[in-house]
Design a protein around this motif. Sequence first.
Motif, PDB file in Angstrom:
ATOM      1  N   ASP A  31       0.856  -1.186   0.000  1.00 52.96           N
ATOM      2  CA  ASP A  31       0.000   0.000   0.000  1.00 52.96           C
ATOM      3  C   ASP A  31       0.896   1.242   0.000  1.00 52.96           C
ATOM      4  OD1 ASP A  31      -1.771   2.047   0.380  1.00 52.96           O
ATOM      5  OD2 ASP A  31      -2.461   1.409   2.365  1.00 52.96           O
ATOM      6  N   PRO A  32       1.202   1.802  -1.175  1.00 51.92           N
ATOM      7  CA  PRO A  32       2.121   2.953  -1.265  1.00 51.92           C
ATOM      8  C   PRO A  32       1.664   4.179  -0.478  1.00 51.92           C
ATOM      9  CG  PRO A  32       1.791   1.968  -3.425  1.00 51.92           C
ATOM     10  CD  PRO A  32       0.792   1.331  -2.514  1.00 51.92           C
ATOM     11  N   GLU A  33       0.388   4.246  -0.120  1.00 53.59           N
ATOM     12  CA  GLU A  33      -0.127   5.397   0.617  1.00 53.59           C
ATOM     13  C   GLU A  33      -0.165   5.155   2.124  1.00 53.59           C
ATOM     14  OE1 GLU A  33      -0.671   8.291  -0.899  1.00 53.59           O
ATOM     15  OE2 GLU A  33       0.049   7.229  -2.670  1.00 53.59           O
ATOM     16  N   ALA A  34       0.415   4.072   2.582  1.00 60.10           N
ATOM     17  CA  ALA A  34       0.385   3.755   4.008  1.00 60.10           C
ATOM     18  C   ALA A  34       1.108   4.826   4.823  1.00 60.10           C
ATOM     19  CB  ALA A  34       1.025   2.391   4.261  1.00 60.10           C
ATOM     20  N   ILE A  35       0.552   5.136   5.984  1.00 58.74           N
ATOM     21  CA  ILE A  35       1.166   6.055   6.942  1.00 58.74           C
ATOM     22  C   ILE A  35       1.446   5.258   8.203  1.00 58.74           C
ATOM     23  CG2 ILE A  35       0.921   8.222   8.197  1.00 58.74           C
ATOM     24  CD1 ILE A  35       0.891   8.597   5.211  1.00 58.74           C
ATOM     25  N   LEU A  36       2.705   5.289   8.673  1.00 55.38           N
ATOM     26  CA  LEU A  36       3.099   4.391   9.753  1.00 55.38           C
ATOM     27  C   LEU A  36       3.965   5.075  10.795  1.00 55.38           C
ATOM     28  CD1 LEU A  36       3.939   2.638   6.769  1.00 55.38           C
ATOM     29  CD2 LEU A  36       3.159   0.945   8.406  1.00 55.38           C
ATOM     30  N   HIS A  37       3.834   4.576  12.012  1.00 56.94           N
ATOM     31  CA  HIS A  37       4.730   4.953  13.096  1.00 56.94           C
ATOM     32  C   HIS A  37       4.954   3.690  13.925  1.00 56.94           C
ATOM     33  CE1 HIS A  37       5.802   8.012  16.503  1.00 56.94           C
ATOM     34  NE2 HIS A  37       6.714   7.071  16.332  1.00 56.94           N
ATOM     35  N   VAL A  38       6.066   3.000  13.669  1.00 53.26           N
ATOM     36  CA  VAL A  38       6.350   1.690  14.247  1.00 53.26           C
ATOM     37  C   VAL A  38       7.579   1.784  15.147  1.00 53.26           C
ATOM     38  CG1 VAL A  38       6.966  -0.699  13.745  1.00 53.26           C
ATOM     39  CG2 VAL A  38       5.369   0.520  12.241  1.00 53.26           C
ATOM     40  N   ALA A 227      21.710  11.163   7.025  1.00 57.68           N
ATOM     41  CA  ALA A 227      20.775  10.299   6.312  1.00 57.68           C
ATOM     42  C   ALA A 227      19.423  10.298   7.006  1.00 57.68           C
ATOM     43  CB  ALA A 227      21.334   8.884   6.229  1.00 57.68           C
ATOM     44  N   ALA A 228      18.485   9.555   6.429  1.00 58.42           N
ATOM     45  CA  ALA A 228      17.145   9.454   6.994  1.00 58.42           C
ATOM     46  C   ALA A 228      17.212   8.983   8.444  1.00 58.42           C
ATOM     47  CB  ALA A 228      16.318   8.489   6.164  1.00 58.42           C
ATOM     48  N   SER A 229      16.437   9.609   9.311  1.00 55.73           N
ATOM     49  CA  SER A 229      16.484   9.271  10.732  1.00 55.73           C
ATOM     50  C   SER A 229      15.120   8.921  11.296  1.00 55.73           C
ATOM     51  CB  SER A 229      17.075  10.450  11.532  1.00 55.73           C
ATOM     52  OG  SER A 229      16.340  11.638  11.287  1.00 55.73           O
ATOM     53  N   GLY A 230      14.089   8.874  10.444  1.00 48.13           N
ATOM     54  CA  GLY A 230      12.748   8.566  10.920  1.00 48.13           C
ATOM     55  C   GLY A 230      12.475   7.078  10.943  1.00 48.13           C
ATOM     56  N   ASN A 240      12.513  11.468   7.340  1.00 53.56           N
ATOM     57  CA  ASN A 240      13.118  10.636   6.306  1.00 53.56           C
ATOM     58  C   ASN A 240      13.380  11.454   5.047  1.00 53.56           C
ATOM     59  OD1 ASN A 240      13.295   8.166   7.729  1.00 53.56           O
ATOM     60  ND2 ASN A 240      11.114   7.856   7.458  1.00 53.56           N
ATOM     61  N   ALA A 241      12.337  11.727   4.284  1.00 51.48           N
ATOM     62  CA  ALA A 241      12.520  12.468   3.032  1.00 51.48           C
ATOM     63  C   ALA A 241      13.131  13.838   3.276  1.00 51.48           C
ATOM     64  CB  ALA A 241      11.177  12.601   2.316  1.00 51.48           C
TER      65      ALA A 241
END
Length: 331
Positions: A31-38, A227-230, A240-241
């Motif tokens: 799901d390219p539109e997924a929003i996550l906080h793991v 670099a990305a840190s999220g 990230n971006a």
Amino acid sequence: MSFARVHGPGHPDRTCDLVAASVVSEYLCRDPEAILHVSVIGGQGVLFVAGDVASQADFDVSSVVERALGEAGVTQRLEPFIAFEPMAAGWAAAHAAREPVFVTGYATDETHDGLPRCASLARAVARRMERLRNEDADGFWLGSDYDVSVQMCAEKPFVIVRAEHVDQRALKDVREQLTSLVMQEVPDVEVRVNPSGEEIRASIAVRLGCSGRASSADAFGALIPIAASGVGRHFTHPLNAGACYARKHARELIASGHGRAVMVRLGWLPLEPRPFFLHARNERGNDLSKELDPEQFTLDALSDVWRSPTLVLDAIRWDYDASVKVPWEGE
């Protein structure tokens, strides 16, 4: 910057990062539109994977966790406990952050990869260790739980390597072989290998780890993340971006003759895709902020090459895995 550290994939904190990023990447593949906080934390036989997710994807998260552990070189069994909740509707509506975020990107012309010399050296040694561990039959004794620390001293670099090894390998031999490996990269260097002794009980199986800790101060030092840190978040999150944007534009400002070292700092307000704060400065203290166009940093307008679902994972592996290519580095 005078100090840098790179963690190998089996370091407990790095392993938790890789598990979190692997779960995120699996969601984004489906799901390219997924929003996550793991978030991931654990050790000593158990691993807790928790977070809030907005996605239509449905799969066995525990199988992804087990695969990620195997790829990190963790051979012992850990029991994963998964606890995901639906993300609040307001947070799920935007790819931006739910809190104010500031990121920093740094680049220098002192090395071929645009990293400070200590970071470049730490990264190069870690990549040699990965090749020894994965590609050389004589490296069977080297485990994945290691870290490489580099301190730039006045006369020569000082390198400290802590490395997991099998108990059949004598500490003396471990020290000799890894010292030789480091000196192949930089002959004129002071080296200490496993200064606290044997490292035969290592990895997250017998130690504790937590996602997000290694990435905050990893290959590039605590003060200047590059670099990305999220960790555990979707790639379009500004941690990230945004961080990768900052690094990319710092490199571009050097390439266009605006300095020998450049730091770019960006800031986002909650749930807003466009940064409200842009600042750039070179090693002479010259303000380069006018060279930054806010439209170049919009989170909801990423090019297709920046939308690969594996970029979250690649951003972590890039430290030690020479096979990884990430678009913001231009490699």
